[in-house]
Design an enzyme around this catalytic site. Sequence first.
Site, PDB file in Angstrom:
ATOM      1  N   THR A 446       0.848  -1.186   0.000  1.00  0.00           N
ATOM      2  CA  THR A 446       0.000   0.000   0.000  1.00  0.00           C
ATOM      3  C   THR A 446       0.882   1.234   0.000  1.00  0.00           C
ATOM      4  O   THR A 446       1.905   1.281   0.695  1.00  0.00           O
ATOM      5  CB  THR A 446      -0.952   0.011   1.220  1.00  0.00           C
ATOM      6  OG1 THR A 446      -1.746   1.197   1.193  1.00  0.00           O
ATOM      7  CG2 THR A 446      -0.189  -0.054   2.532  1.00  0.00           C
ATOM      8  N   HIS A 498       2.736 -11.716  14.157  1.00  0.00           N
ATOM      9  CA  HIS A 498       3.802 -12.300  14.981  1.00  0.00           C
ATOM     10  C   HIS A 498       3.527 -13.770  15.315  1.00  0.00           C
ATOM     11  O   HIS A 498       4.435 -14.487  15.753  1.00  0.00           O
ATOM     12  CB  HIS A 498       3.954 -11.491  16.274  1.00  0.00           C
ATOM     13  CG  HIS A 498       5.370 -11.424  16.765  1.00  0.00           C
ATOM     14  ND1 HIS A 498       6.331 -12.329  16.392  1.00  0.00           N
ATOM     15  CD2 HIS A 498       6.002 -10.560  17.625  1.00  0.00           C
ATOM     16  CE1 HIS A 498       7.475 -12.031  16.968  1.00  0.00           C
ATOM     17  NE2 HIS A 498       7.309 -10.961  17.736  1.00  0.00           N
TER      18      HIS A 498
END
Length: 527
Positions: A446, A498
């Site tokens: 993006t 994560h």
Amino acid sequence: MATEIKAPTFPESVAEGSVAAWHKQPGDSVERDELIVEIETDKVVLEVVAPEAGTLSEIKAQEGDTVQSAQVLGLLGAAGQKAEPKVNDKAEAKSVNESEAKAEKPAAANKPAVSAKTHEVKAPSFPESIQEGTVATWHKQVGEAVKRDEVLADIETDKVVLEVVAPADGALSKINAEEGSQVESEAVLALFAEGAGGEVEEGKTQAEPSAEAKGAEESGDEKLGDKILAPAARKLVAEHNLDVSKIEGSGKGGRILKEDVQRAVQAGNAKKAANKPAAAPQASAAAAVPAFEGERPEKRVPMSRLRQTIAKRLVQAQQTAAMLTTYNEVDMGAVMDLRAQYKDTFLKAHDIKLGFMGFFVKAASEALKRFPDVNASIDGTDIVYHGYQDIGVAVSTDRGLVVPVLRDTDSMKIADVEKTIVDFGKRARDGKLGIDEMQGGTFTITNGGIFGSLMSTPILNPPQTAILGMHKIQERPMAVNGKVEIRPMMYLALSYDHRMIDGKDAVQFLVTLKELLEDPARLLLDI
């Protein structure tokens, strides 16, 4: 015993086709595997060959007729068998019908005949991932004359805007689903009267059309000037605003096929001269701004389906993923110098401007190969590793953010990336992107820098495990070889899940991206 000649089995993405040309007529002998008829779909032209040697005895689907997958097109008799005494030629059939009509109803000759056939205008078939849509806009009203394949309405889903087109020449007789109403897949939106609308007033006469024009009308084609267009070709001509007089037809009798229009689009030599005033878009945009009244005005409007979906997915990403962001910065001097050196040559060779996104997509593709965890996705309790790189590119539109996907970016050239992104951007703003073009994707980029963003934290696009944020190129003082220099710098942000990606891999991925961009030769040398 007659053998059925059937249309090919269409793939799932192709709903129907049109009979483009019969290469044999009733009574003609054919050999096994000899071409009999061509079926034109919205993607390709399919050839139908003889299943065995014999004689074509009957044609059930005439040129221009719309046919379904595996539909019977005609019958094949034994070799030497005469054709059945049926009138297969449409001109003969019309002549016979006209003579019968004159004998039975001579008084009806002074009034043009209008077909009483009524069609149901239905919403498109939605994919499994889409439950319903919203009627965004009716482009035609009841009684307004329309041409076949002309857009009647837009259906807005949570991913794309789908067009509903007229099934034939005629007019809407009733609208069942007003603008803003919710509709399900294949719901009846309206009733359509074939042949209605724009009728000739009683007492007025029309010029008799030529035999060529009659043939075009009966086959579903349209005659524009001295050109005859197939239905699929007519739609493409309208979409790209082409001048048909500049297109050469390769079909029977000079008929313009879909492939002829596609070649003209690629060549770019059949565009009509623009005749719209430049101020029109601004006036349209101004009209869309809500007018407020009073001292402390407020306006409540329903959130669009696309905006609802964006909100749902963004909240879901933050609630379900262990999202973390790591930052770095890249010196864009080498890429900018390369662009400045080759921008004119690149434009001349590929007819597209050399931008930054092509470098980022290629660099990301290389980095994803080195760090497969960043290119993976999570499916429940499983990790899915992808042996390919499909990179989504976020595109901002008036309706909201959409993410079309570049497929197999590792094998794409920079010019291909730039062309595809420009095409995605244009069609996204026009609401023309297909659902399949926004599904999948293993990684997303993006670019908030085009709006002036200096730094941001991008949110994951589930089920992907990472997203790269680009930002504004800002000149800043940097220490280079013990000296302070003003360098064009860009902050990079990598948000990652994560649960899947360790911090070490995320940081090294971003460093690899930085190194490839600061020395673009690495992209060419694969080092």
